[in-house]
Write a protein that holds these residues in place. Structure first.
Motif, PDB file in Angstrom:
ATOM      1  N   GLU A 263       0.830  -1.203   0.000  1.00 52.82           N
ATOM      2  CA  GLU A 263       0.000   0.000   0.000  1.00 52.82           C
ATOM      3  C   GLU A 263       0.867   1.257   0.000  1.00 52.82           C
ATOM      4  OE1 GLU A 263      -3.594   2.126   2.568  1.00 52.82           O
ATOM      5  OE2 GLU A 263      -3.219  -0.034   2.786  1.00 52.82           O
ATOM      6  N   LEU A 264       1.976   1.226   0.768  1.00 55.56           N
ATOM      7  CA  LEU A 264       2.884   2.374   0.774  1.00 55.56           C
ATOM      8  C   LEU A 264       3.518   2.554  -0.610  1.00 55.56           C
ATOM      9  CD1 LEU A 264       4.417   4.655   2.158  1.00 55.56           C
ATOM     10  CD2 LEU A 264       6.064   2.956   3.015  1.00 55.56           C
ATOM     11  N   HIS A 265       3.879   1.433  -1.230  1.00 56.44           N
ATOM     12  CA  HIS A 265       4.448   1.470  -2.582  1.00 56.44           C
ATOM     13  C   HIS A 265       3.466   2.117  -3.555  1.00 56.44           C
ATOM     14  CE1 HIS A 265       4.664  -0.370  -6.621  1.00 56.44           C
ATOM     15  NE2 HIS A 265       5.983  -0.265  -6.480  1.00 56.44           N
ATOM     16  N   ASP A 266       2.228   1.676  -3.494  1.00 54.83           N
ATOM     17  CA  ASP A 266       1.219   2.189  -4.423  1.00 54.83           C
ATOM     18  C   ASP A 266       0.962   3.674  -4.182  1.00 54.83           C
ATOM     19  OD1 ASP A 266       1.102  -0.379  -5.373  1.00 54.83           O
ATOM     20  OD2 ASP A 266      -0.769  -0.891  -4.333  1.00 54.83           O
ATOM     21  N   TYR A 267       0.956   4.063  -2.916  1.00 52.70           N
ATOM     22  CA  TYR A 267       0.736   5.480  -2.602  1.00 52.70           C
ATOM     23  C   TYR A 267       1.848   6.348  -3.198  1.00 52.70           C
ATOM     24  CZ  TYR A 267       1.137   9.835  -0.032  1.00 52.70           C
ATOM     25  OH  TYR A 267       1.288  11.159   0.282  1.00 52.70           O
ATOM     26  N   LEU A 268       3.111   5.897  -3.059  1.00 47.84           N
ATOM     27  CA  LEU A 268       4.235   6.706  -3.524  1.00 47.84           C
ATOM     28  C   LEU A 268       4.197   6.933  -5.030  1.00 47.84           C
ATOM     29  CD1 LEU A 268       7.104   5.200  -1.319  1.00 47.84           C
ATOM     30  CD2 LEU A 268       6.043   7.458  -1.095  1.00 47.84           C
ATOM     31  N   LEU A 269       3.555   6.027  -5.769  1.00 51.06           N
ATOM     32  CA  LEU A 269       3.448   6.179  -7.223  1.00 51.06           C
ATOM     33  C   LEU A 269       2.115   6.773  -7.642  1.00 51.06           C
ATOM     34  CD1 LEU A 269       5.125   2.842  -8.419  1.00 51.06           C
ATOM     35  CD2 LEU A 269       6.159   5.107  -8.158  1.00 51.06           C
ATOM     36  N   SER A 270       1.291   7.122  -6.679  1.00 51.52           N
ATOM     37  CA  SER A 270      -0.062   7.606  -6.985  1.00 51.52           C
ATOM     38  C   SER A 270      -0.074   9.097  -7.306  1.00 51.52           C
ATOM     39  CB  SER A 270      -0.994   7.343  -5.795  1.00 51.52           C
ATOM     40  OG  SER A 270      -0.622   8.183  -4.709  1.00 51.52           O
ATOM     41  N   ASP A 271      -1.173   9.524  -7.918  1.00 58.50           N
ATOM     42  CA  ASP A 271      -1.353  10.947  -8.200  1.00 58.50           C
ATOM     43  C   ASP A 271      -1.378  11.752  -6.908  1.00 58.50           C
ATOM     44  OD1 ASP A 271      -1.466  10.401 -10.883  1.00 58.50           O
ATOM     45  OD2 ASP A 271      -3.666  10.419 -11.003  1.00 58.50           O
ATOM     46  N   GLU A 272      -1.928  11.155  -5.858  1.00 54.44           N
ATOM     47  CA  GLU A 272      -2.006  11.846  -4.573  1.00 54.44           C
ATOM     48  C   GLU A 272      -0.617  12.239  -4.080  1.00 54.44           C
ATOM     49  OE1 GLU A 272      -3.426  11.017   0.064  1.00 54.44           O
ATOM     50  OE2 GLU A 272      -3.863   9.540  -1.509  1.00 54.44           O
ATOM     51  N   ALA A 273       0.330  11.307  -4.170  1.00 50.47           N
ATOM     52  CA  ALA A 273       1.698  11.589  -3.721  1.00 50.47           C
ATOM     53  C   ALA A 273       2.383  12.587  -4.645  1.00 50.47           C
ATOM     54  CB  ALA A 273       2.500  10.302  -3.648  1.00 50.47           C
ATOM     55  N   ILE A 274       2.152  12.450  -5.948  1.00 52.83           N
ATOM     56  CA  ILE A 274       2.774  13.369  -6.910  1.00 52.83           C
ATOM     57  C   ILE A 274       2.291  14.791  -6.659  1.00 52.83           C
ATOM     58  CG2 ILE A 274       2.917  13.984  -9.355  1.00 52.83           C
ATOM     59  CD1 ILE A 274       2.690  10.970  -9.978  1.00 52.83           C
ATOM     60  N   ILE A 275       0.988  14.930  -6.413  1.00 50.15           N
ATOM     61  CA  ILE A 275       0.422  16.252  -6.149  1.00 50.15           C
ATOM     62  C   ILE A 275       1.009  16.821  -4.847  1.00 50.15           C
ATOM     63  CG2 ILE A 275      -1.689  17.475  -5.517  1.00 50.15           C
ATOM     64  CD1 ILE A 275      -3.164  15.544  -7.440  1.00 50.15           C
ATOM     65  N   ALA A 276       1.107  15.971  -3.813  1.00 51.99           N
ATOM     66  CA  ALA A 276       1.662  16.418  -2.531  1.00 51.99           C
ATOM     67  C   ALA A 276       3.098  16.906  -2.688  1.00 51.99           C
ATOM     68  CB  ALA A 276       1.605  15.276  -1.514  1.00 51.99           C
ATOM     69  N   GLN A 277       3.827  16.251  -3.592  1.00 50.73           N
ATOM     70  CA  GLN A 277       5.226  16.621  -3.791  1.00 50.73           C
ATOM     71  C   GLN A 277       5.374  17.907  -4.592  1.00 50.73           C
ATOM     72  OE1 GLN A 277       7.630  13.801  -6.021  1.00 50.73           O
ATOM     73  NE2 GLN A 277       9.441  14.367  -4.833  1.00 50.73           N
ATOM     74  N   THR A 278       4.520  18.117  -5.558  1.00 52.28           N
ATOM     75  CA  THR A 278       4.669  19.261  -6.463  1.00 52.28           C
ATOM     76  C   THR A 278       3.868  20.479  -6.042  1.00 52.28           C
ATOM     77  OG1 THR A 278       2.897  18.388  -7.878  1.00 52.28           O
ATOM     78  CG2 THR A 278       5.168  17.776  -8.424  1.00 52.28           C
TER      79      THR A 278
END
Length: 531
Positions: free
Chosen positions: A446-461
């Motif tokens: 689940e952590l792996h999937d989150y890190l590649l998700s749009d949610e994580a990308i948005i949080a990063q950018t």
């Protein structure tokens, strides 16, 4: 400008300096300066305890200079006229040393064959690492000082009051030692040895003693001119009087003798200096560090893994508390130093700045902090990427802090270099990975999937502040742990460390993932899951 009340300061160095300044409220010392002294016994290779004494004394000096205009001087005194009583375990050419036992250290051949004597070699080692740290000191050799006559007047004073000194010393000795004890140790003109000889007569009018030689014959010898030296306890008190020492530190092993030092100083016509007793350093087994055993950690070893400021910080904190001095304490000392550096830069209260350890470490002029990256985080980064040199770490750092370079962040650059060395020497050999359990594998996926998700990308950018992404990731890790019903979230974080890093403890995972990289961490997780 508001006058600072230094008595309000809580740091031990300022408290010592305030007390010392009170001694000279009416008048400065007759010699015109306040004399600080540190002592060194060069019978074994120098160790960190010796450095600590000089570093701490210097910290008191620096504090004193803020309080008083009286000039100061620091003497580093080497007891190199002492007779060598045993062969240190950690020296080469043991037979050469053994053949010269009993002689002054400056008369024993150098086992390293680089200096005129063993004492000269050890003195050079001392000066070398003190110079490396930029200490401002005057080096004094016991051999040179005795032979020059600088101690002569005080030695004659001891001879004149010989019985008074004996009355002090004899009750501290065993019955057998009492029979042959004398504060004067003649240096035999026959063998060159420093003799624990019985003195059968003192002749103060001539400045001589009559003693029993090794063969039982009687020999008369002057106590001046380097023909005799004093036993170490009378020597300390005599030295205080002869040199006019105003301040001296010593380890806890001297505490029981401190009253004797002071009494003998008075007998010799001196003023007892202010004294500070510090606790001893312990090795990884909790044993006292010994020069002859060579246990613990050396200065060179510390500097292989961390900057000198971290060592100074270690010396500053809690001198009266016994502390382990081994390799595993280094990372925390570095991080604590960096934390106080950041606090100093943000602090506007001058009193609090004076109490900050970095003021003492940098003599009131600390450098500005750089990126906020801690040594422990760099070590964990090294633990994952297995770098061969610091350029590998800089690849991650440059992405994390685009403006950071080795040129504009010299502290960070050195930390990266230290991190690689520490990792290869201590962390890598101890790594022990394990496979995830079923529940851990699901949580990791689940952590792996989150890190590649749009949610994580948005949080990063979406937030230029890297702490925003780190917090989002950290919160997600907490949520995953709760969702998968770990009985204790510590077990979930422990699993992350053991499975991904191969160690039982680790960093704040959100900050670490931000530094290591979102996609890189997802790739690492996938490799551990076999996907």
């Amino acid at each position: 400008m508001t006058k600072i009340d230094f008595s309000q300061l809580k740091s031990w160095a300022f408290q010592e300096a305030v007390q010392l300044a009170k001694r000279f409220e009416n008048a400065p010392p007759a010699k015109g300066f306040v004399l600080f002294e540190t002592g060194y016994g060069p019978s074994g290779l120098p160790h960190i305890g010796t450095f600590g004494e000089v570093a701490r004394t210097t910290m008191v000096q620096n504090a004193f200079k803020q309080i008083s205009d009286i000039p100061i001087k620091l003497i580093c005194f080497s007891d190199d006229l002492d007779g060598l009583r045993k062969v240190p375990d950690n020296l080469p050419n043991q037979e050469l040393i053994a053949a010269n036992l009993g002689k002054p250290l400056t008369s024993v051949p150098d086992p390293f064959a680089t200096h005129n004597s063993f004492g000269d070699h050890m003195n050079a080692k001392l000066r070398s690492f003190l110079d490396h740290f930029g200490f401002n000191y005057e080096f004094k050799s016991s051999t040179a000082t005795y032979k020059s006559g600088e101690f002569d007047a005080t030695l004659l004073k001891i001879l004149e009051n010989y019985q008074q000194v004996m009355d002090l010393m004899l009750p501290t000795l065993g019955e057998e030692r009492q029979q042959s004890y004398s504060p004067f140790l003649p240096i035999s003109p026959r063998s060159g040895k420093v003799l624990l000889a019985k003195v059968v007569e003192t002749r103060p009018s001539k400045g001589t003693i009559v003693y029993e030689e090794e063969d039982g014959s009687l020999e008369e010898i002057a106590v001046t001119g380097g023909n005799c030296k004093l036993q170490w306890k009378p020597d300390m008190g005599m030295r205080w009087a002869a040199l006019g020492v105003d301040y001296e530190m010593y380890g806890k092993d001297h505490l029981s003798s401190a009253e004797l030092y002071s009494s003998i100083c008075k007998i010799a016509g001196g003023v007892v200096p202010q004294q500070y007793c510090y606790e001893l350093f312990l090795d990884e087994k909790g044993q006292k560090i010994s020069k002859s055993k060579g246990n613990g950690i050396t200065i060179d070893e510390w500097l292989r893994y961390a900057p000198q400021e971290s060592l100074s910080y270690y010396m500053f904190q809690s001198p009266r508390k016994a502390k382990r001095l081994y390799f595993d304490v280094i990372p925390q000392q570095v991080d604590d130093y960096l934390t106080f550096l950041e606090k100093y830069a943000k602090e506007h209260d001058e009193l609090k700045q004076y109490d900050n350890p970095v003021w003492h470490i940098h003599n009131g002029n600390p450098p500005l902090p750089e990126t906020g990256l801690k040594f422990s985080l760099l070590l964990n980064l090294a633990s994952v990427c297995n770098p061969h040199d610091k350029t590998v770490l800089w690849g991650f750092i440059s992405r994390y802090i685009p403006d950071a370079t080795p040129e504009n962040c010299p502290i960070l650059d050195k930390l990266a270099e230290y991190a690689v060395t520490y990792y290869h020497d201590f962390i890598k050999p101890a790594k022990k990975y394990r496979e995830p359990t079923e529940i851990e594998a699901k949580a990791l996926q689940e952590l792996h999937d989150y890190l590649l998700s749009d949610e994580a990308i948005i949080a990063q950018t979406a937030d230029e502040n890297s702490e925003g992404f780190a917090t989002a990731v950290q919160n997600k890790i907490y949520a995953i742990g709760k969702e998968h019903e770990f009985s204790d979230l510590k077990l979930w974080f422990g699993a992350l460390y053991e499975i991904l890093l191969g160690q039982t403890t680790g960093p704040r995972m959100g900050s670490f993932i931000e530094l290591y990289g979102r996609e890189a961490m997802a790739k690492l997780i996938a490799s551990k899951l076999g996907t």
